[in-house]
Design a protein around this motif. Structure first.
Motif, PDB file in Angstrom:
ATOM      1  N   GLY A 478       0.787  -1.227   0.000  1.00  0.00           N
ATOM      2  CA  GLY A 478       0.000   0.000   0.000  1.00  0.00           C
ATOM      3  C   GLY A 478       0.818   1.276   0.000  1.00  0.00           C
ATOM      4  O   GLY A 478       0.278   2.362   0.194  1.00  0.00           O
ATOM      5  N   LYS A 479       2.119   1.143  -0.192  1.00  0.00           N
ATOM      6  CA  LYS A 479       2.922   2.359  -0.269  1.00  0.00           C
ATOM      7  C   LYS A 479       2.971   2.846  -1.709  1.00  0.00           C
ATOM      8  O   LYS A 479       2.781   2.070  -2.650  1.00  0.00           O
ATOM      9  N   ALA A 480       3.203   4.132  -1.869  1.00  0.00           N
ATOM     10  CA  ALA A 480       3.415   4.673  -3.206  1.00  0.00           C
ATOM     11  C   ALA A 480       4.913   4.771  -3.417  1.00  0.00           C
ATOM     12  O   ALA A 480       5.610   5.376  -2.608  1.00  0.00           O
ATOM     13  N   ALA A 481       5.399   4.132  -4.469  1.00  0.00           N
ATOM     14  CA  ALA A 481       6.842   4.159  -4.722  1.00  0.00           C
ATOM     15  C   ALA A 481       7.122   4.960  -5.984  1.00  0.00           C
ATOM     16  O   ALA A 481       6.574   4.665  -7.043  1.00  0.00           O
ATOM     17  N   ILE A 482       7.951   5.979  -5.835  1.00  0.00           N
ATOM     18  CA  ILE A 482       8.327   6.806  -6.982  1.00  0.00           C
ATOM     19  C   ILE A 482       9.805   6.550  -7.239  1.00  0.00           C
ATOM     20  O   ILE A 482      10.643   6.846  -6.385  1.00  0.00           O
ATOM     21  N   VAL A 483      10.091   5.956  -8.380  1.00  0.00           N
ATOM     22  CA  VAL A 483      11.474   5.590  -8.672  1.00  0.00           C
ATOM     23  C   VAL A 483      12.014   6.553  -9.719  1.00  0.00           C
ATOM     24  O   VAL A 483      11.498   6.619 -10.831  1.00  0.00           O
ATOM     25  N   ILE A 484      13.029   7.316  -9.343  1.00  0.00           N
ATOM     26  CA  ILE A 484      13.620   8.263 -10.283  1.00  0.00           C
ATOM     27  C   ILE A 484      14.878   7.626 -10.833  1.00  0.00           C
ATOM     28  O   ILE A 484      15.811   7.327 -10.089  1.00  0.00           O
ATOM     29  N   SER A 485      14.883   7.360 -12.128  1.00  0.00           N
ATOM     30  CA  SER A 485      15.996   6.604 -12.670  1.00  0.00           C
ATOM     31  C   SER A 485      16.254   7.007 -14.110  1.00  0.00           C
ATOM     32  O   SER A 485      15.340   7.364 -14.846  1.00  0.00           O
ATOM     33  N   THR A 486      17.514   6.962 -14.521  1.00  0.00           N
ATOM     34  CA  THR A 486      17.828   7.195 -15.924  1.00  0.00           C
ATOM     35  C   THR A 486      17.888   5.867 -16.674  1.00  0.00           C
ATOM     36  O   THR A 486      18.110   5.837 -17.871  1.00  0.00           O
ATOM     37  N   ASP A 487      17.706   4.768 -15.941  1.00  0.00           N
ATOM     38  CA  ASP A 487      17.747   3.450 -16.563  1.00  0.00           C
ATOM     39  C   ASP A 487      16.332   3.063 -17.024  1.00  0.00           C
ATOM     40  O   ASP A 487      15.548   2.488 -16.269  1.00  0.00           O
ATOM     41  N   VAL A 488      16.011   3.410 -18.256  1.00  0.00           N
ATOM     42  CA  VAL A 488      14.650   3.235 -18.768  1.00  0.00           C
ATOM     43  C   VAL A 488      14.251   1.761 -18.792  1.00  0.00           C
ATOM     44  O   VAL A 488      13.162   1.373 -18.376  1.00  0.00           O
ATOM     45  N   GLN A 489      15.171   0.936 -19.263  1.00  0.00           N
ATOM     46  CA  GLN A 489      14.905  -0.497 -19.366  1.00  0.00           C
ATOM     47  C   GLN A 489      14.471  -1.053 -18.012  1.00  0.00           C
ATOM     48  O   GLN A 489      13.504  -1.799 -17.890  1.00  0.00           O
ATOM     49  N   ASP A 490      15.206  -0.631 -17.014  1.00  0.00           N
ATOM     50  CA  ASP A 490      14.944  -1.037 -15.656  1.00  0.00           C
ATOM     51  C   ASP A 490      13.518  -0.681 -15.235  1.00  0.00           C
ATOM     52  O   ASP A 490      12.784  -1.499 -14.686  1.00  0.00           O
ATOM     53  N   LEU A 491      13.148   0.560 -15.503  1.00  0.00           N
ATOM     54  CA  LEU A 491      11.812   1.025 -15.109  1.00  0.00           C
ATOM     55  C   LEU A 491      10.730   0.257 -15.847  1.00  0.00           C
ATOM     56  O   LEU A 491       9.712  -0.116 -15.263  1.00  0.00           O
ATOM     57  N   LEU A 492      10.959   0.013 -17.129  1.00  0.00           N
ATOM     58  CA  LEU A 492       9.948  -0.689 -17.913  1.00  0.00           C
ATOM     59  C   LEU A 492       9.697  -2.067 -17.340  1.00  0.00           C
ATOM     60  O   LEU A 492       8.598  -2.613 -17.440  1.00  0.00           O
ATOM     61  N   GLU A 493      10.729  -2.640 -16.728  1.00  0.00           N
ATOM     62  CA  GLU A 493      10.579  -4.002 -16.227  1.00  0.00           C
ATOM     63  C   GLU A 493       9.786  -4.092 -14.937  1.00  0.00           C
ATOM     64  O   GLU A 493       9.137  -5.089 -14.689  1.00  0.00           O
ATOM     65  N   PHE A 494       9.861  -3.072 -14.099  1.00  0.00           N
ATOM     66  CA  PHE A 494       9.179  -3.276 -12.814  1.00  0.00           C
ATOM     67  C   PHE A 494       8.250  -2.153 -12.385  1.00  0.00           C
ATOM     68  O   PHE A 494       7.569  -2.290 -11.379  1.00  0.00           O
ATOM     69  N   ALA A 495       8.187  -1.070 -13.142  1.00  0.00           N
ATOM     70  CA  ALA A 495       7.262  -0.007 -12.753  1.00  0.00           C
ATOM     71  C   ALA A 495       5.895  -0.242 -13.391  1.00  0.00           C
ATOM     72  O   ALA A 495       5.776  -0.915 -14.409  1.00  0.00           O
ATOM     73  N   ASP A 496       4.837   0.305 -12.749  1.00  0.00           N
ATOM     74  CA  ASP A 496       3.511   0.223 -13.337  1.00  0.00           C
ATOM     75  C   ASP A 496       3.357   1.275 -14.424  1.00  0.00           C
ATOM     76  O   ASP A 496       2.681   1.069 -15.407  1.00  0.00           O
TER      77      ASP A 496
END
Lengths: 533, 344
Positions: A478-496
């Motif tokens: 139930g937490k809101a997670a904001i991931v700031i990253s320059t690794d786009v591939q990484d974000l695509l894999e685990f962010a909503d």
């Protein structure tokens, strides 16, 4: 090497000599100025470069592009003598480079212009340009001669700076020009410009482009490292694309287009954490509980940014360095006050006065640079975890070290932190484990909104996978997670959801499943900004 | 046990060391060098002041038959007590990345306030309270200024030191106040059950400092600020406020030292605490407290004080002038810093 003796100061007015005589014969020479052949470089746990070859011709503007971690900076560091390559050869001006140090590179005629040039602010432009080689007359500094020579040099390259002005009084872009002038004074034949426009506004960037054109005209080669493809297509003769430490292609700019370059940069990287399942939707009552909203927020960096993040959601914010991702984190953590716009946390207006206030309201930052902003290296794992909420470990006014260690041990087990014990000093932990200690601290703070800056930077693939899993689990809780990253591939894999920023504006806000690496890359670095849906 | 630097100290102290202390130096990437050799959990390198001290004691006792005596031990303790108290405060500040160069004239200031009030026949308890409060106020002012992060505390407290020198001299007219009344009867070479009374405030301050650094929130925050101020701020700790508390605590400790000093020699004067600023920094660093913050502890620093006292005493026993004490101290400081560097 050929021009090195010019700098001894015995020649009257270096600039008055026939131009070009000091440089390599001509642009048309097929002999490359710099020839990198099959260079490989490994660091502990990372193969940074594999068999990379490329060459730069005299007077050429050569662009180097690639994603973060593609090996651009390692290649630059090999060329400029910071890191000797493990294998492979580098020739410069027809000579094999066999001694690698920044000084050797500089003496040979390779100069780097960083964003943060080591200029001396109290000294004048001329003194900075001449530093270490100031002309003397009868044993005293001859400032007149230094100013005159600097003026000639600046004039030749159409750099518009007053030689007598103290460097401290100059703007960022003027300082950059001084740095370029200094390199040219040392007879540099190859200038490495590393993200030269990152700190510049549009007008200053235009001025820099004019300088680069002049360098080309004066037969000085430029290795231009930038995230912005429009700049590269405007300036570069050729483009070299790196991906995952390998050479993808070197191509003439006239033979390619931006779409192709983006595709080459993106490639098809193997997925890191395919086993990370995007959690089933969190319970409805949790949703919205910790939602965060920015409405029309502007700061020095951000331009009218509006976005919202719900509880149970992992949202990735990406963009090139300086695009505004970290600024959003700073705003939410109370480190920057927005000039305009408003923040909302849950149902209430949110105006954090600083980190302490933000933490109290349930917003926790896990900073980008653990060594500088996160860790207290001389303290134990347990003390680093507990520091965010020490009163919790107090009993009758004294810290209960037993409670502190028990809690720390729970987190160490939960997050799989590899450490000899919770008493181990954090400085003895690996980078990935230090990151996890910071995550543990965020858990100990009992935050509802987590701001994670580059959480997987510099960690190995297993640690990366685990950090993905931990962040997903936090969202499930139930937490809101904001991931700031320059690794786009990484974000695509685990962010909503992925929010792409470009020059302080939201360029795209899209579910991760509905976008691609190439698309995100295109909106963050490509030229066609206006087309964002 | 969570703040490691203190753990090493508990191991060295023997009496206070707990068995659990031994395990805490385990680090996966720690290299094996002579500085990391441990015997039965005792870290050899951090013990070096005690080792040197024992060597000095052995050598001196071989040359002077009356050296190993109770009265000489009492002598040493009396000599180091006030300095030891100040060193505890200095250690806390150094750990937090701070420093206080005003401690010498602040101790004098405290004694002068008390001495002048005593001259006017105010009750002793009130006079002591006023003296200590005055020094505490000075510490508070130092803290408020240092917390602004506008100037390095080195400069701030140096300025305060110069100011206090002027104030002290002005208040006394340069002549000492010569009767400290009850303070003298308490600390002026007095013994309780064979123990010099000056040892009592020293022991109390050492214990309080030890507990403070180990089990108090403020003490922990001192380590955090000294280790990484930026990270500490980002972890939601009120760095400014903590600094003000720490400097104020330093003032309080200095006030106590001022009382002990004045009682010992039965006078209050501007030069009572002279040189304490540098000596307290030197002894804390000799003992193993980091000059630039993040590491150190109460018992470690006490080690430094003890070594300093033994060297002073041994040199006067050898019949050498006090100039040699200074030379020896200089050598020891440099060695201490180099040993600390080698261990990193």
């Amino acid at each position: 090497m050929a021009t090195f003796q010019d700098q001894s100061g015995d020649r009257p007015g270096a600039g008055s000599a026939p131009r070009g005589a000091a440089h390599k014969p001509s642009n048309s020479s097929s002999q490359p100025l710099l020839d990198v052949r099959a260079v490989s470089k490994a660091f502990p746990g990372v193969q940074a470069l594999t068999n990379v070859s490329c060459s730069i011709l005299p007077g050429e503007v050569h662009a180097l592009v690639g994603q973060n971690g593609a090996g651009k900076s390692t290649l630059v560091k090999c060329i400029t003598g910071v890191h000797p390559p493990d294998t492979g050869e580098i020739d410069f001006s027809g000579n094999r480079i066999d001694a690698f140090s920044p000084k050797h590179a500089a003496d040979a005629g390779i100069a780097v212009v960083h964003q943060r040039m080591p200029l001396l602010p109290e000294l004048s432009v001329a003194e900075n340009v001449h530093l270490g080689r100031l002309p003397t007359r009868a044993g005293f500094l001859d400032r007149g001669a230094a100013n005159r020579r600097t003026r000639e040099l600046l004039g030749r390259f159409k750099l518009d700076v007053d030689p007598e002005a103290p460097v401290g009084s100059l703007t960022v872009s003027e300082r950059q020009e001084v740095a370029i002038a200094r390199a040219l004074f040392r007879a540099a034949q190859l200038l490495v410009l590393d993200e030269p426009t990152a700190a510049l506004d549009a007008a200053q960037s235009q001025r820099l482009f004019a300088v680069v054109e002049n360098l080309r005209r004066e037969n000085v080669a430029v290795l231009y490292v930038s995230h912005y493809l429009e700049e590269i297509f405007a300036l570069a003769d050729r483009i070299t694309v790196l991906r995952d430490g390998r050479l993808v292609r070197t191509t003439r700019t006239s033979d390619t287009n931006e779409t192709e370059i983006v595709t080459l940069m993106a490639g098809h990287r193997p997925s890191v954490g395919a086993d990370v399942e995007r959690s089933s939707l969190p319970a409805p009552d949790v949703r919205g509980a910790a939602s965060v909203r920015l409405d029309g927020v502007s700061t020095d960096v951000l331009r009218d940014v509006s976005l919202s993040i719900d509880a149970g959601e992992v949202v990735g914010i990406t963009g090139v360095i300086g695009a505004g991702g970290h600024e959003i984190a700073r705003v939410l953590f109370g480190l920057t006050t927005p000039e305009t716009g408003s923040l909302t946390l849950g149902d209430a207006p949110y105006r954090p006065h600083g980190p302490r206030d933000a933490l109290k309201k349930g917003v926790c930052l896990v900073p980008e640079d653990p060594a500088r902003e996160g860790m207290v290296p001389e303290m134990s794992v347990a003390a680093n975890i507990s520091m965010v909420d020490l009163p919790r470990f107090e009993r009758r006014g004294f810290l209960s070290l037993r409670r502190e260690r028990t809690t720390a041990r729970d987190y160490v087990n939960q997050l799989g932190i590899a450490t000899a014990s919770v008493d181990t000093l954090v400085r003895n932990l690996s980078g990935g484990n230090q990151q996890k200690v910071l995550l543990a601290r965020a858990l100990a703070a009992n935050a509802r909104v987590l701001l994670l800056e580059e959480p997987t930077q510099g960690v190995d693939i297993n640690a990366k996978r685990e950090i993905h899993r931990i962040i997903r689990n936090l969202a499930t809780e139930g937490k809101a997670a904001i991931v700031i990253s320059t690794d786009v591939q990484d974000l695509l894999e685990f962010a909503d959801r992925v929010i792409a920023l470009r020059r302080g504006r939201v360029a795209r806000d899209v579910p991760a499943a509905d976008t691609s690496f190439a698309e995100i890359l295109d909106v963050t670095v490509g030229a066609d900004v206006g087309t964002a849906a | 046990m969570s703040v490691d630097p203190e753990t090493q100290v508990s191991a060295t102290s023997g009496a206070l060391g707990s068995p659990a202390a031994a395990e805490s130096e385990v680090g996966p990437r720690r290299r094996r060098t002579w500085t990391s050799i441990t015997i039965g959990g005792l870290d050899l390198y951090s013990l070096w002041p005690i080792v040197v001290m024992i060597l000095i004691i052995i050598i001196t006792s071989l040359r002077a038959s009356n050296y190993l005596s109770v009265s000489n031990l009492e002598n040493v303790i009396s000599q180091i007590a006030p300095l030891g108290i100040v060193t505890m405060g200095q250690a806390i500040l150094l750990i937090s990345g701070g420093i206080d160069l005003s401690v010498g004239y602040n101790a004098s200031f405290a004694s002068i306030v008390t001495g002048l009030l005593l001259e006017h026949h105010h009750p002793l308890g009130l006079d002591i309270l006023a003296g200590v409060a005055a020094a505490t106020l000075v510490g508070f002012v130092n803290g408020v200024l240092a917390a602004q992060n506008r100037a390095h505390p080195f400069i701030i407290t140096l300025g305060m030191s110069i100011f206090l020198f002027g104030l002290d001299t002005q208040m006394t007219g340069g002549a000492p106040v010569n009767d400290m009344g009850g303070l003298y009867t308490t600390f002026g070479g007095t013994f309780w059950g064979g123990i010099p009374t000056v040892a009592i405030p020293l022991v109390v301050v050492v214990i309080i400092t030890y507990v403070f650094l180990r089990w108090s929130r403020l003490g922990r925050q001192a380590y955090a600020i000294g280790g990484n101020e930026e990270a500490t701020y980002l972890a939601g700790i009120r760095v400014k406020r903590t600094k003000i508390y720490l400097y104020t605590l330093m003032g309080l400790i200095v006030g106590v030292a001022g009382m002990v000093l004045a009682g010992q020699i039965n006078e209050a004067s501007f030069n009572l605490g002279q040189n304490y600023e540098l000596e307290s920094i030197a002894t804390a660093v000799i003992g193993g407290t980091a000059l630039f913050g993040g590491r150190g502890g109460a018992l470690r620093s006490l080690q430094g004080v003890a070594l300093y006292g033994v060297v002073q005493n041994a040199i006067s026993f050898a019949g050498l002038s006090s100039n040699y004490q200074q030379m020896a101290l200089g050598v020891i400081i440099v060695i201490a810093v180099m040993v600390a560097r080698a261990s990193r």
